[in-house]
Write a protein that holds these residues in place. Structure first.
Motif, short mmCIF file in Angstrom:
data_model
loop_
_atom_site.label_atom_id
_atom_site.label_comp_id
_atom_site.label_asym_id
_atom_site.label_seq_id
_atom_site.Cartn_x
_atom_site.Cartn_y
_atom_site.Cartn_z
N GLY A 12 -6.40 0.00 4.69
CA GLY A 12 -6.69 1.10 3.77
C GLY A 12 -7.36 0.61 2.51
O GLY A 12 -7.19 1.19 1.44
N ALA A 14 -10.50 0.52 1.71
CA ALA A 14 -11.78 1.12 1.34
C ALA A 14 -11.65 2.10 0.19
O ALA A 14 -12.64 2.63 -0.30
CB ALA A 14 -12.39 1.82 2.56
N SER A 15 -10.42 2.35 -0.26
CA SER A 15 -10.21 3.38 -1.29
C SER A 15 -8.95 3.08 -2.10
O SER A 15 -8.10 2.28 -1.68
CB SER A 15 -10.06 4.74 -0.58
OG SER A 15 -9.69 5.77 -1.47
N ILE A 17 -5.59 2.48 -3.95
CA ILE A 17 -4.72 1.33 -4.23
C ILE A 17 -5.15 0.10 -3.43
O ILE A 17 -5.21 -1.01 -3.96
CB ILE A 17 -3.25 1.72 -3.89
CG1 ILE A 17 -2.74 2.76 -4.89
CG2 ILE A 17 -2.35 0.49 -3.89
CD1 ILE A 17 -1.38 3.37 -4.52
N ASP A 38 -12.43 3.92 7.79
CA ASP A 38 -13.71 4.37 7.25
C ASP A 38 -14.65 3.16 7.13
O ASP A 38 -14.65 2.44 6.13
CB ASP A 38 -13.49 5.03 5.88
CG ASP A 38 -14.75 5.71 5.36
OD1 ASP A 38 -15.86 5.22 5.66
OD2 ASP A 38 -14.61 6.73 4.67
N ASP A 62 -8.60 1.49 13.25
CA ASP A 62 -7.59 2.55 13.12
C ASP A 62 -6.25 1.86 13.35
O ASP A 62 -5.97 1.40 14.46
CB ASP A 62 -7.85 3.63 14.18
CG ASP A 62 -6.77 4.70 14.19
OD1 ASP A 62 -5.74 4.54 13.49
OD2 ASP A 62 -6.96 5.70 14.91
N VAL A 63 -5.42 1.79 12.32
CA VAL A 63 -4.19 0.99 12.44
C VAL A 63 -3.19 1.56 13.45
O VAL A 63 -2.23 0.89 13.82
CB VAL A 63 -3.48 0.79 11.07
CG1 VAL A 63 -4.33 -0.03 10.13
CG2 VAL A 63 -3.07 2.12 10.43
N ALA A 90 -2.55 1.26 4.49
CA ALA A 90 -3.23 2.49 4.93
C ALA A 90 -2.22 3.63 4.99
O ALA A 90 -1.11 3.46 5.49
CB ALA A 90 -3.86 2.27 6.31
N GLY A 91 -2.63 4.78 4.50
CA GLY A 91 -1.68 5.90 4.54
C GLY A 91 -2.35 7.22 4.24
O GLY A 91 -3.46 7.27 3.72
N ILE A 112 0.45 6.68 11.42
CA ILE A 112 -0.37 5.89 10.46
C ILE A 112 0.54 4.96 9.66
O ILE A 112 0.27 3.77 9.52
CB ILE A 112 -1.18 6.82 9.54
CG1 ILE A 112 -2.21 7.60 10.37
CG2 ILE A 112 -1.87 6.01 8.43
CD1 ILE A 112 -2.92 8.72 9.62
N GLY A 141 5.16 0.99 0.18
CA GLY A 141 6.13 2.08 0.23
C GLY A 141 5.77 3.09 -0.84
O GLY A 141 4.59 3.35 -1.09
N SER A 142 6.80 3.60 -1.51
CA SER A 142 6.59 4.64 -2.52
C SER A 142 7.94 4.88 -3.18
O SER A 142 8.98 4.46 -2.63
CB SER A 142 6.11 5.91 -1.81
OG SER A 142 6.30 7.05 -2.60
N TYR A 155 6.32 12.11 5.18
CA TYR A 155 5.98 11.01 4.24
C TYR A 155 7.26 10.31 3.77
O TYR A 155 7.35 9.08 3.79
CB TYR A 155 5.22 11.60 3.06
CG TYR A 155 4.59 10.58 2.12
CD1 TYR A 155 3.37 10.00 2.42
CD2 TYR A 155 5.20 10.22 0.92
CE1 TYR A 155 2.77 9.08 1.56
CE2 TYR A 155 4.62 9.31 0.06
CZ TYR A 155 3.41 8.74 0.38
OH TYR A 155 2.83 7.82 -0.48
N PHE A 187 3.41 8.10 -8.81
CA PHE A 187 2.12 8.75 -8.55
C PHE A 187 0.95 7.99 -9.18
O PHE A 187 0.99 7.65 -10.36
CB PHE A 187 2.14 10.19 -9.09
CG PHE A 187 2.82 11.14 -8.17
CD1 PHE A 187 2.14 11.69 -7.08
CD2 PHE A 187 4.15 11.51 -8.37
CE1 PHE A 187 2.77 12.57 -6.22
CE2 PHE A 187 4.78 12.38 -7.51
CZ PHE A 187 4.10 12.92 -6.43
#
Ligand code: NAD
Length: 260
Positions: A12, A14-15, A17, A38, A62-63, A90-91, A112, A141-142, A155, A187
């Motif tokens: 992930g 390409a964008s 984080i 992508d 594609d993971v 990636a997420g 994903i 994580g988050s 999620y 966030f």
């Protein structure tokens, strides 16, 4: 140069984080693999890094796809010889109340975040163990690895799951000096968050401004978003910490939204 000559795969990347982490790792001397579904954006990110006279390659993957993950790993090994660090990042997000959540979206999101983390981890470990140089596996994580929010069932479930996977990798990887840790950001204003602000507003029947103030940043200590740079700092810390003293952990970086 805290990662001089290390090889790092960031999924992930390409964008958002992942891109920030890849740029930071490259700046610290790592050879960085921009692994993303992508392809065009992955190539653009790798070119940005190369332009700064650092080392990078783009890999389209594609993971959730076992064959693509194995093929991507073969490309990395043939280009760079192995892997020291994986950032499984990636997420996606899907906003919906549970009773209306399509099963297909539940499965897609879990694939994903969880299948992707598993497949990338397995592919890396298979190379790291025989190479005998240890390694660092970092999961994105988050705060949602620690607590729940409404409208985010898949999620929250997936992010909690990553902590379990991390702990197993920490235990199994220890004898090979492979460490595993989880970063838990609050966030961060990336495309993933920009997309969900209007969706949460719709789901809760409030304005987008209210979503930011009364939902997203409500419980932070200072009303501030976490930044991609904040998260990259933590990733660098985990990637460059070279002993099993720091493994099986999850670190929250969220302006105090969640306190352990
Ligand atoms: P983003 O949308 O900016 O980037 C996500 C990247 O993942 C994109 O480049 C996308 O192409 C890639 N991707 C999606 N599905 C993929 C797949 N199947 N295979 C390979 N690549 C795929 O989002 P972001 O905010 O940078 O999120 C990155 C990670 O950080 C995610 O795991 C997300 O859950 C986590 N996170 C984000 C926040 C936040 O507030 N933005 C907070 C906590 C955790």
């Amino acid at each position: 140069m805290r990662l001089k000559d290390k090889i790092a795969i960031v999924t992930g990347a390409a964008s958002g984080i992942g891109k920030e982490i890849a740029m930071r790792f490259a700046h610290e001397g790592a050879k960085v693999v921009i692994a993303d579904i992508d392809e065009e954006k992955a190539k653009a990110t790798a070119n940005e890094i190369l332009k700064n006279k650092h080392e990078a390659m783009a890999v389209s993957v594609d993971v959730t796809n076992e064959e693509q993950v194995e093929l991507a790993m073969e490309k990395v090994v043939s280009a760079y010889g192995g892997v020291n660090t994986l950032v499984s990042n990636a997420g996606t997000e899907f906003i919906s109340p549970l009773e209306e959540l399509p099963f297909s979206e539940w499965k897609k999101l879990l694939a994903i975040h969880l299948d992707g983390a598993f497949l990338m981890t397995r592919a890396c470990l298979k190379g790291m163990y025989p190479r005998g140089k240890g390694g660092s596996i970092i999961y994105m994580g988050s705060v949602h690895s620690k607590q729940a929010s409404v409208l985010k069932a898949p999620y929250v479930t997936a992010k909690h799951g990553l902590i379990g996977l991390c702990k197993v990798v920490a235990k199994e990887g220890a004898k090979h000096n492979v460490r595993a840790n989880v970063i838990c950001p609050g966030f961060v204003r990336t495309p993933l968050v920009e997309k969900q602000i209007p969706e949460i507003a719709k789901g809760l029947g409030i304005s987008e401004e209210e979503v930011i103030k009364k939902v997203i940043l409500k419980d932070t200590v200072d009303g501030e978003f976490t930044t991609t740079m904040d998260v990259a700092d933590v990733a660098l810390f985990f990637a460059s910490f070279d002993s099993n003293a720091l493994t099986g952990q999850s670190l929250v970086v969220s302006h105090g939204w969640f306190m352990q």
